[in-house]
Design a protein around this motif. Structure first.
Motif: not given
Ligand SMILES: Cc1cc2nc3c(=O)[nH]c(=O)nc-3n(C[C@H](O)[C@H](O)[C@H](O)COP(=O)(O)OP(=O)(O)OC[C@H]3O[C@@H](n4cnc5c(N)ncnc54)[C@H](O)[C@@H]3O)c2cc1C
Ligand SMILES: CCCCCCCC/C=C\CCCCCCCCCCC/C=C/C(=O)SCCNC(=O)CCNC(=O)[C@H](O)C(C)(C)COP(=O)(O)OP(=O)(O)OC[C@H]1O[C@@H](n2cnc3c(N)ncnc32)[C@H](O)[C@@H]1OP(=O)(O)O
Length: 634
Positions: A113, A147-148, A154-156, A187-188, A402, A406-409, A412, A415
């Motif tokens: 990272l 990068y936190a 919240h992730g998305t 997660w960071p 993974a 990460y980097e945007g589910e 999402v 869309l």
């Molecule tokens: C291996 C790994 C490493 C990571 N490293 C980092 C890191 O270094 N730094 C950091 O900041 N983060 C990190 N992350 C976090 C990662 O960025 C988030 O997990 C990711 O952005 C998804 O967000 P969430 O977990 O809130 O999922 P959510 O968004 O809560 O997803 C849950 C469900 O909700 C759905 N959903 C959410 N919003 C919408 C929408 N608007 N429309 C339709 N469906 C929706 C999704 O599609 C999914 O099915 C890491 C994650 C992993 C798995």
């Protein structure tokens, strides 16, 4: 006397009379002959160091010991960086991803990272003064950053992040706080034990107004003791805002509020290459194993055949083999767009930003999801041995899945792509995608199943599905639905349109690269066969999209099916030669199933012998638990 190098006789036969120059493909994938030489020198430099080898397989270490061992090797790698034959940045790129890096750091790089996100965030969003202060310190590893951004809650939804940075004009300080449990950064990578600094994304409040998420440099731990700084849990820290939009006391809006999302765009771009590297590893392992493994009876009374001779096995492995070329060429195109867009943005020209965002989301979602599916198919194609930890499939699969999150589910991001496509189609604006959306195929929708004809079908599907989604949105609008409800109720159509657009980009990249590339005739022939196989494979997999948007008939589909199985048979003899062209060393594959010499069974046996459980005939637990049970006459 030189030791006879064992080579499995079946693999040896597969390699005889290769009709094309494998090195030509290796150079194509590396970006040229010089890059291949540089890569091989770097691999020798790193992989020849005995201190970077694992004394015992990582899977047999405790969590803490795994971390310590990976950190030891990561730090040793950084010491070796200065003397690297390839130079700093190419070496770092090689060491941070799924290729050379994962050959040494099998459980992950504790410093990834720092290089993949922390430094790029400083480079992309820091002011000149901030870069002068922090970049050298970061380059010299006098600080370790992460990068936190993601929080427990919240992730998305970045606009929903709860961490607050409140500007105090009296002290000219930012007060960073996590106001709730769900605001905790979660997660960071490296945040737990390794990093002593972080770029923290927080909602900026100044003069009582929220100005949205911005990046802040925050020191997490004491540089000498590595102890968390006081109050680190509630984060009352002395952060510095990393951006040039804060002139103390006055907030100056950025030209584009999404520039603070730039680091994510960079990682989405490099992730496409990284998942492709992982897919190449999986395909190599499965292909070589499928030519060593003999099983069952194809022709009654004959010797058990190589499982690669089953059409069903070819159907499993040749599309992913073709995909590795398709994704590599598309990732190269995206990387070039990223550089062009970034150079323009540095000059204040943001015109390509929407295209870059749309395309990076599309390719990251497509390559990661397709690679994950293909890696699992490769794993299954190796039967029981593919399920073993030592096959390396579990680790490869864990890495590519993974990347789907990460980097945007991925959903999402799909869309986001759809939002960009609908806007571009409606406004007849936009850059890159406009050629697909506006340059739509005119004229009769008759189908010809030549390569060009199939590409035209992809264009019709890409445009047609955007129009279907827009029609759904308009229908909901006419029913009086609010735009956000209409959007949500059209999600299935919107995601299909986004995926069709991403596939079109990959298909066009593959076809155009073969047209433009200076390739020898034998290489062009085999890559053209892979290209045609792949675009027919995807068409057959998604035939509904094409029926919906073109005059594709059942007859056309039957013809394409026949062409597909002919191509499987045509490519089969070159499968091993093609994966050999990837030039992936055994240490990078890290799998007894995929080793170059095909000595699978002996290597499997040797791996099993390394298990601590196999160090004695009777494990101590027998006397503690099993023997009493056996005697207990339940
Ligand atoms: C291996 C790994 C490493 C990571 N490293 C980092 C890191 O270094 N730094 C950091 O900041 N983060 C990190 N992350 C976090 C990662 O960025 C988030 O997990 C990711 O952005 C998804 O967000 P969430 O977990 O809130 O999922 P959510 O968004 O809560 O997803 C849950 C469900 O909700 C759905 N959903 C959410 N919003 C919408 C929408 N608007 N429309 C339709 N469906 C929706 C999704 O599609 C999914 O099915 C890491 C994650 C992993 C798995
Ligand atoms: C010394 C040298 C150092 C470098 C050398 C080494 C470099 C290493 C290189 C290679 C190494 C090998 C590679 C290794 C790779 C493996 C390691 C990877 C590790 C990664 C670990 C993971 C990290 C993380 O996960 S970080 C957290 C990631 N989180 C997210 O991605 C969150 C996702 N959510 C969002 O992005 C947003 O919430 C959103 C986009 C979904 C919605 O945002 P919102 O503000 O709500 O916007 P919205 O209303 O939807 O849209 C408004 C308009 O904004 C436009 N837009 C949105 N986002 C962007 C963007 N990013 N860029 C541009 N524009 C954007 C959008 O289109 C709308 O525009 P419109 O015009 O109004 O329609």
């Amino acid at each position: 006397m030189s030791k006879e190098i064992y080579e499995n006789p079946d693999l040896k036969k597969e390699r005889q009379n290769c009709p094309f120059n494998k090195e030509e493909i290796t150079h194509l994938l590396d970006g040229g002959k010089e890059k291949t030489i540089e890569r091989k020198q770097l691999e020798n430099y790193i992989l020849s160091d005995e201190q970077l080898k694992d004394a015992v397989p990582m899977e047999y270490l405790s969590h803490a010991d795994k971390y310590a061992e990976e950190l030891r090797k990561a730090c040793l790698l950084m010491h070796k960086l200065a003397d690297s034959p390839a130079g700093q940045v190419p070496t770092l790129r090689a060491l941070m991803g799924a290729g050379l890096g994962s050959a040494v750091l099998k459980e992950g790089n504790p410093l990834a990272l720092h290089y993949v996100m922390f430094i790029p965030a400083l480079m992309g969003q820091g002011t000149i003064d901030q870069q002068a202060k922090w970049l050298e310190k970061a380059y010299n590893l006098n600080m370790i950053g992460t990068y936190a951004q993601t929080e427990l809650g919240h992730g998305t939804f970045l606009r929903g992040l709860e961490t607050r940075a409140t500007y105090d004009p009296k002290t000219q300080e930012f007060i960073l706080e996590s106001p709730s449990l769900t605001a905790y950064k979660w997660w960071p990578g490296s945040l737990g034990k390794t990093a002593n600094y972080a770029v923290v994304m927080a909602q900026l409040y100044t003069k009582g107004k929220c100005e949205g998420t911005h990046p802040f440099m925050v020191q997490l731990r004491d540089e000498e003791t590595h102890e968390p700084l006081p109050g680190i849990v509630n984060m009352w820290l002395n952060p510095v805002c990393i951006s040039s939009y804060i002139h103390y006391g006055t907030y100056v809006k950025p030209t584009n509020s999404k520039l603070s999302y730039a680091t994510m765009v960079f990682v989405r771009v490099v992730v496409c290459q990284d998942v492709t590297t992982n897919l190449r590893k999986a395909v190599t392992i499965a292909t070589r194993y499928s030519c060593v493994r003999r099983q069952s009876e194809l022709k009654p009374g004959d010797r058990e055949p190589q499982v690669m001779d089953y059409q069903a096995q070819q159907n499993k492995l040749l599309p992913p083999l073709a995909a590795t070329f398709a994704f590599q060429l598309a990732a190269d195109h995206l990387w070039n767009l990223y550089h062009t867009a970034n150079n323009n943005i540095e000059q204040g020209d943001l015109e390509l930003l929407p295209d870059l965002h749309g395309l990076s989301c599309a390719l990251k979602a497509l390559c990661s999801s397709e690679a994950a599916n293909f890696v699992e198919v490769c794993r299954q194609s190796c039967g029981g041995h593919g399920y073993m930890s030592c096959s390396n499939f579990p680790r490869i699969y864990g890495q590519v899945t993974a990347a789907e999150t990460y980097e945007g589910e991925n959903t999402v991001l799909w869309l986001q792509v759809a939002r960009y496509l609908v806007k571009t189609r409606k406004e007849q604006s936009g850059g890159l995608s406009v050629k697909y959306l506006i340059g739509e195929e005119k004229g009769p929708k008759t189908v010809d199943t030549t390569l060009e004809g199939i590409v035209k079908l992809y264009r019709r599907a890409a445009v047609g599905l955007v129009d279907v989604a827009i029609a759904e949105l308009d229908k909901s609008g006419r029913k009086g639905e609010a735009p956000h409800d209409a959007w949500n109720h059209a999600a299935v159509y919107l995601i299909k349109a986004a995926q069709a657009h991403a596939r079109l980009f990959v298909v066009e990249s593959f076809v155009d690269s073969l047209k433009e590339g200076k390739l020898s005739a034998p290489v062009r022939t085999v890559l053209s066969q892979l290209c045609e196989l792949f675009i027919i494979y995807w068409l057959l997999e998604r035939s509904g999209d094409f029926f919906l948007c073109s005059n594709l008939t059942k007859q056309d589909l039957l013809l394409l099916n026949s062409k597909y199985v002919e191509l499987l048979a045509a490519i089969r003899p070159q499968a091993v030669n093609l994966v050999d062209s990837f030039d992936l060393r055994d240490e990078v594959l890290n799998s007894p199933l995929g080793c170059w010499d095909g000595n699978v069974y002996q290597r499997l046996f040797d791996e099993a012998a390394k298990s601590p459980l196999n160090q004695s005939n009777v494990h101590e637990s027998f006397h503690k638990y099993l023997k009493p049970l056996l005697k207990s006459n339940l």
